[in-house]
Design a protein around this motif. Structure first.
Motif, mmCIF file in Angstrom:
data_model
loop_
_atom_site.group_PDB
_atom_site.id
_atom_site.type_symbol
_atom_site.label_atom_id
_atom_site.label_comp_id
_atom_site.label_asym_id
_atom_site.label_seq_id
_atom_site.Cartn_x
_atom_site.Cartn_y
_atom_site.Cartn_z
ATOM 1 N N ARG A 7 -6.291 1.927 72.838
ATOM 2 C CA ARG A 7 -6.915 1.201 74.057
ATOM 3 C C ARG A 7 -6.555 -0.311 74.002
ATOM 4 O O ARG A 7 -6.966 -0.899 73.031
ATOM 5 C CB ARG A 7 -8.291 1.441 74.349
ATOM 6 C CG ARG A 7 -8.587 3.101 74.155
ATOM 7 C CD ARG A 7 -8.214 3.712 75.871
ATOM 8 N NE ARG A 7 -8.587 5.047 75.775
ATOM 9 C CZ ARG A 7 -7.817 6.158 75.263
ATOM 10 N NH1 ARG A 7 -6.707 5.904 74.685
ATOM 11 N NH2 ARG A 7 -8.397 7.159 75.642
ATOM 12 N N PHE A 9 -7.685 -3.723 75.921
ATOM 13 C CA PHE A 9 -8.532 -4.328 76.948
ATOM 14 C C PHE A 9 -8.929 -5.686 76.975
ATOM 15 O O PHE A 9 -8.400 -6.355 75.773
ATOM 16 C CB PHE A 9 -9.947 -3.308 77.043
ATOM 17 C CG PHE A 9 -10.765 -3.704 75.842
ATOM 18 C CD1 PHE A 9 -11.983 -4.547 76.070
ATOM 19 C CD2 PHE A 9 -10.661 -3.175 74.447
ATOM 20 C CE1 PHE A 9 -12.583 -4.698 74.853
ATOM 21 C CE2 PHE A 9 -11.265 -3.279 73.459
ATOM 22 C CZ PHE A 9 -12.363 -4.004 73.677
ATOM 23 N N CYS A 97 -2.681 -5.768 79.052
ATOM 24 C CA CYS A 97 -3.738 -4.699 78.702
ATOM 25 C C CYS A 97 -3.591 -3.481 79.869
ATOM 26 O O CYS A 97 -2.676 -3.663 80.598
ATOM 27 C CB CYS A 97 -5.183 -5.459 79.102
ATOM 28 S SG CYS A 97 -5.486 -6.516 77.983
ATOM 29 N N GLU A 98 -4.607 -2.520 79.505
ATOM 30 C CA GLU A 98 -4.281 -1.213 80.685
ATOM 31 C C GLU A 98 -5.868 -1.485 81.048
ATOM 32 O O GLU A 98 -6.000 -0.718 82.467
ATOM 33 C CB GLU A 98 -4.175 0.041 79.819
ATOM 34 C CG GLU A 98 -2.715 0.489 79.570
ATOM 35 C CD GLU A 98 -2.115 -0.366 78.447
ATOM 36 O OE1 GLU A 98 -1.119 -0.969 78.355
ATOM 37 O OE2 GLU A 98 -3.085 -0.585 77.416
ATOM 38 N N GLY A 99 -6.904 -2.270 80.781
ATOM 39 C CA GLY A 99 -8.144 -2.137 81.378
ATOM 40 C C GLY A 99 -9.082 -3.276 81.013
ATOM 41 O O GLY A 99 -8.444 -4.150 80.146
ATOM 42 N N LEU A 126 -4.957 -2.948 86.520
ATOM 43 C CA LEU A 126 -5.990 -2.618 85.490
ATOM 44 C C LEU A 126 -7.155 -1.745 85.998
ATOM 45 O O LEU A 126 -7.430 -1.958 87.079
ATOM 46 C CB LEU A 126 -6.384 -3.852 84.707
ATOM 47 C CG LEU A 126 -5.568 -4.880 84.087
ATOM 48 C CD1 LEU A 126 -6.277 -5.755 83.167
ATOM 49 C CD2 LEU A 126 -4.356 -4.163 83.360
ATOM 50 N N HIS A 127 -7.531 -0.967 85.124
ATOM 51 C CA HIS A 127 -8.860 -0.097 85.404
ATOM 52 C C HIS A 127 -9.944 -1.224 85.078
ATOM 53 O O HIS A 127 -10.084 -1.587 83.686
ATOM 54 C CB HIS A 127 -8.984 0.989 84.741
ATOM 55 C CG HIS A 127 -10.149 1.853 85.113
ATOM 56 N ND1 HIS A 127 -10.133 2.787 86.147
ATOM 57 C CD2 HIS A 127 -11.400 1.645 84.691
ATOM 58 C CE1 HIS A 127 -11.338 3.362 86.165
ATOM 59 N NE2 HIS A 127 -12.293 2.791 85.231
ATOM 60 N N ILE A 129 -13.788 -1.993 84.220
ATOM 61 C CA ILE A 129 -15.166 -1.574 84.065
ATOM 62 C C ILE A 129 -16.263 -2.511 84.021
ATOM 63 O O ILE A 129 -16.210 -3.661 83.360
ATOM 64 C CB ILE A 129 -15.129 -0.631 82.726
ATOM 65 C CG1 ILE A 129 -14.241 0.337 82.491
ATOM 66 C CG2 ILE A 129 -16.478 -0.276 82.102
ATOM 67 C CD1 ILE A 129 -13.953 0.338 80.738
ATOM 68 N N ILE A 178 -14.858 2.413 77.345
ATOM 69 C CA ILE A 178 -13.337 1.891 77.097
ATOM 70 C C ILE A 178 -12.560 2.890 76.869
ATOM 71 O O ILE A 178 -11.676 3.230 77.482
ATOM 72 C CB ILE A 178 -13.473 0.737 75.958
ATOM 73 C CG1 ILE A 178 -14.103 -0.699 76.635
ATOM 74 C CG2 ILE A 178 -11.982 0.521 75.940
ATOM 75 C CD1 ILE A 178 -14.367 -1.604 75.385
ATOM 76 N N CYS A 182 -10.382 3.321 80.201
ATOM 77 C CA CYS A 182 -9.214 2.794 79.951
ATOM 78 C C CYS A 182 -8.142 3.782 79.786
ATOM 79 O O CYS A 182 -8.073 4.412 78.892
ATOM 80 C CB CYS A 182 -9.384 1.915 78.778
ATOM 81 S SG CYS A 182 -10.034 0.155 79.024
#
Length: 598
Positions: A7, A9, A97-99, A126-127, A129, A178, A182
């Motif tokens: 992951r 982030f 990043c992805e999140g 990006l996701h 949070i 996460i 993510c």
């Protein structure tokens, strides 16, 4: 470790919402650092970052985490600078990043930079949070924050994780969020090596250390690689991951974040956002989003003592090796001697560079009034860019001057809306529209000239709103403006160090201020000295320094008045002759005093 268990982030937040403290807690919880290594603001390496509580240089870190589902995960945290001056670096870190964790202070709620950073994250798909931080404070209002999440940011409030980075509350919930939300990195699987360079630093022993996120392919030692924007080929000498110190490893695979050291000697050769690929089998096209970083604010930096010029030259050279966005070129001024014309990303960047020169290199420096780049079109059709008033062509040769403008989002309490709007108008700005966020705050969408917000705009905003106002800006092109070059004449001689480019409507008040200040700091001469502000041939402001008078009649005791008159007439003739041939030597202290005042 399989790519599905990785992951990547980032943590984004407004300044002082607890980003660095949260990263400290995540490192402790995942046992990435031992108890002995623990310290506050672990990822902030510079003294300046620790003192000011801001992140200037991003520091990635790799953590291992065993989830509640029993699986082992590799979590790569890409720390980001918080200030708007470094927004390009933030966007490059987010692209790796992805999140993203969006941190919101439970007592302050959504701020201007929260909105700006969220937009940057959403542009990169990006996701996000949401994390409501500082829930342990007595003034925390979690319900209000959840309402703002849905009303202002359009994020689902039920996904928000309540936490307190300082007290260590909710840290495991954040790590689980996460892992759950993510998405893992995706490998295109076409066999090409693609890695995004999101930062670089200079090591005096090993050369340039590039921070990379591998998108596809594998990087190993001895591999020949190419940077696609610059076209430079080099060989990988060393590579590894951050835990949080550099730990060498055998290879970096798709989805990994780490560092590479190739035989590259200056950071100017490694551009942030560039794509790293294999020399023998290069990728067909680079990763999207790369752009050259250009300085936006310029200022002259001079040594207070002219003997220190060589030492300053060495110091700015070393700083540029570590900071590719900082530019400099030698220039000289009749008043201040030899120095450098330096380019910066913004005012905070300028402040940091000057502070580092003072601290790290013990340089005593003086900087001229900051200016921006103006686009000038001459009457013969040629166009040029001017960042120094000395290079502005005469008024009769100029057809149009365009100045850079910025879109500024200002978040303020309701009761200050009138005062802030007045301040924006005083700075030649326009309020496009206002947006009511909740029962206490409004968001003003404004457009202002960049040179008007350079020096004291943020300070004035904070004092009007008693610290509750916040702002964020982005560049929005240029617009034509009625700008003029104002010269300061001392005893009819122009002094280039005090020249500046100002808007015609503000020239007179600026000229009066400068003349009044110079009258205080220039010592008296034996003749009257005129200090004048002029636009072209027209004088717009004037102050006079009265002459030092010797009492020539002191030796006369009584007697006829004609003796005294004769002596005074003789003195008058002498002063007249002195005025025609006399020169005013302006002491260095006068320049320093006026430039400090600016």
């Amino acid at each position: 470790m399989p790519i599905e268990n990785t992951r990547n982030f980032s943590i984004i937040a407004h300044i002082d919402h607890g980003k660095t403290t949260l990263s400290d807690r995540l490192l402790e919880f995942t046992k990435t650092i031992t108890v002995r290594e623990q310290q506050d603001q672990l990822l902030d390496a510079m003294d300046l970052e620790r003192e000011r509580g801001i992140t200037i240089k991003a520091h990635p870190v790799c953590m291992n985490y065993k989830g509640r589902d029993g699986k082992d995960y590799k979590l790569n945290l890409l720390d980001t600078p918080g200030h708007v001056d470094f927004s390009y670096e933030v966007s490059r870190s987010l692209a790796a990043c992805e999140g993203a964790l969006l941190l919101i202070d439970a007592s302050q709620g959504v701020e201007a930079q929260t909105v700006a950073n969220l937009n940057l994250a959403l542009q990169q798909n990006l996701h996000v949070i949401p994390v409501i931080n500082k829930v342990d404070l007595p003034s925390a209002d979690i319900e209000k924050c959840k309402r703002q999440l849905e009303d202002i940011l359009q994020l689902p409030a039920d996904e928000a994780v309540p936490a307190s980075a300082k007290m260590g509350i909710g840290i495991e919930d954040i790590l689980e969020a996460i892992v759950a939300f993510c998405p893992p990195p995706k490998d295109p699987g076409d066999g090409y090596l693609r890695a995004s360079v999101f930062d670089s630093i200079f090591d005096p022993y090993r050369g340039v250390v590039s921070y990379v996120r591998v998108i596809s392919g594998t990087i190993i030692r001895g591999q020949k690689v190419r940077l696609m924007a610059s076209g430079n080929d080099s060989e990988i000498k060393d590579l590894g991951t951050f835990r949080p110190k550099m730990v060498p490893c055998e290879k970096l695979e798709a989805g990994d974040v780490g560092y590479i050291i190739a035989n590259v000697k200056t950071t100017a050769d490694v551009k942030i956002g560039d794509t790293l690929t294999e020399s023998r089998k290069p990728a067909p096209e680079p990763l999207p989003g790369f752009k050259e970083i250009h300085p936006l604010v310029f200022s002259g930096i001079y040594p207070v003592s002219t003997d220190d010029f060589e030492a300053l030259k060495l110091a700015v050279g070393k700083l540029q090796i570590n900071d590719a966005a900082f530019t400099f070129m030698a220039e000289s001024s009749a008043a201040l001697g030899f120095g450098f014309r330096c380019g910066f990303l913004g005012l905070l960047h300028m402040e940091i560079v000057q502070e580092r020169l003072r601290r790290e290199f013990n340089m005593d420096v003086i900087s001229t009034y900051p200016s921006v780049i103006y686009d000038v079109r001459k009457t013969d059709g040629t166009e040029l860019q001017v960042d120094n008033p000395t290079f502005l062509p005469p008024a009769n040769e100029i057809e149009e001057i365009r100045e850079p403008i910025v879109k500024v989002d200002i978040m303020i309490p309701n009761e200050n809306i009138g005062d802030v709007m007045q301040m924006v108008m005083d700075k030649r700005g326009v309020v496009n529209n206002t947006e009511t966020l909740d029962d206490r705050r409004v968001l003003l969408h404004t457009v202002l000239p960049l040179n008007e917000i350079l020096v004291d705009f943020n300070d004035k905003l904070k004092s009007i709103t008693r610290g509750y106002g916040s702002m964020d800006y982005e560049h929005a092109g240029t617009q034509p403006a009625e700008l003029v070059k104002m010269d300061i004449l001392i005893a009819s001689e122009p002094v280039d160090a005090f020249s500046c480019i100002v808007h015609r409507s503000k020239a007179e008040s600026r000229g009066r201020q400068l003349c009044a200040k110079l009258k205080e700091v220039i010592p008296q001469q034996l003749f009257v000295v005129a200090i004048q502000a002029a636009i072209g041939g027209k004088i717009i402001a004037r102050e006079s320094i009265s002459a030092l008078r010797k009492d020539v009649t002191a030796k006369c005791y009584g007697g006829d008045i004609s003796r005294k008159r004769k002596l005074l007439e003789k003195q008058k003739e002498g002063k007249k002759r002195m005025k025609s041939i006399g020169r005013v030597n302006i002491p260095q202290e006068a320049f320093i005093e006026v430039l400090k005042n600016n």
